[in-house]
Design a protein around this motif. Structure first.
Motif, short mmCIF file in Angstrom:
data_model
loop_
_atom_site.label_atom_id
_atom_site.label_comp_id
_atom_site.label_asym_id
_atom_site.label_seq_id
_atom_site.Cartn_x
_atom_site.Cartn_y
_atom_site.Cartn_z
N VAL A 56 0.94 -1.31 0.01
CA VAL A 56 -0.11 0.11 0.00
C VAL A 56 0.81 1.16 0.07
N ALA A 57 0.76 1.94 -0.85
CA ALA A 57 1.63 3.21 -1.05
C ALA A 57 0.80 4.37 -0.93
N SER A 58 1.55 5.61 -0.96
CA SER A 58 1.18 6.74 -0.53
C SER A 58 1.17 7.86 -1.73
N ASP A 59 -0.08 8.71 -2.04
CA ASP A 59 -0.01 9.71 -3.24
C ASP A 59 -0.35 10.94 -2.39
N PRO A 60 -0.10 11.49 -1.79
CA PRO A 60 -0.70 12.71 -1.25
C PRO A 60 -0.61 13.66 -2.00
N SER A 61 0.01 13.84 -3.07
CA SER A 61 -0.14 14.93 -3.95
C SER A 61 -1.33 14.63 -5.03
N ARG A 62 -1.84 13.44 -5.07
CA ARG A 62 -2.79 12.86 -5.69
C ARG A 62 -2.69 12.81 -7.35
#
Lengths: 133, 41
Positions: free
Chosen positions: A39-45
């Motif tokens: 599971v990865a993170s894409d805070p900038s979307r």
């Protein structure tokens, strides 16, 4: 999905889940709810935008059909969890499949929060992609 | 412009929970299922 991850592996498929929450939030979530796939993170979307994933409205979430589907999920044992503060509950998700040449072969952008393909649908799409490759 | 079926997907990079990064090219299986989540529970 997490209970049937082995079926994806048997078809030769990787799975990557992406959240717009920051990495530390994802880490805390995984401490409580481990996943068999990354599971990865894409805070900038940036990924969300690249795949055309939009935000819905409160009206979109509270439509009778959507509320009814949530009730159906609850009756089947799913329990809603309290969301963390600042979680964007209006961001919609989506499911995509890329082939070995990293071409998009399946795309389902959620039209509303409960609009996700079934695991069987995803597995079938993988089989079709493999047959066409 | 959003990606459409048939489009080539760029080598997107995301952040791992441990602070590292993961690129789509790091995942080498013949197919890749990419699940964009709604909010975490």
């Amino acid at each position: 999905m997490k209970d049937r991850h082995a079926e994806f592996q048997q078809l030769g498929s990787d799975v990557l889940a992406v959240s717009f929450s920051p990495p530390e939030r994802v880490a805390r979530y995984l401490d409580e709810s481990p996943m068999p796939f990354p599971v990865a993170s894409d805070p900038s979307r940036a990924g969300y935008q690249a795949f055309g994933l939009e935000r819905t409205t409160w009206g979109g979430i509270l439509r009778p059909g959507v509320v009814g589907r949530y009730l159906g999920l609850i009756l089947r044992g799913w329990l809603p969890h309290k969301t963390a503060r600042n979680e964007d509950v209006l961001q919609l998700g989506g499911d995509f499949i890329l082939n070995r040449r990293r071409r998009l072969v399946f795309a389902r952008r959620s039209a509303e929060p409960t609009d996700r393909p079934s695991v069987n649908e995803l597995l079938q799409a993988i089989r079709v992609a493999a047959a066409l490759d | 412009m959003a990606l459409n079926v048939g489009d080539e997907v760029g080598d997107l990079t995301f952040q791992k929970p441990d602070g590292g990064s993961i690129r789509l090219s790091d995942l080498t299986a013949p197919t890749l299922v990419l699940i964009f989540l709604r909010h975490l529970a």
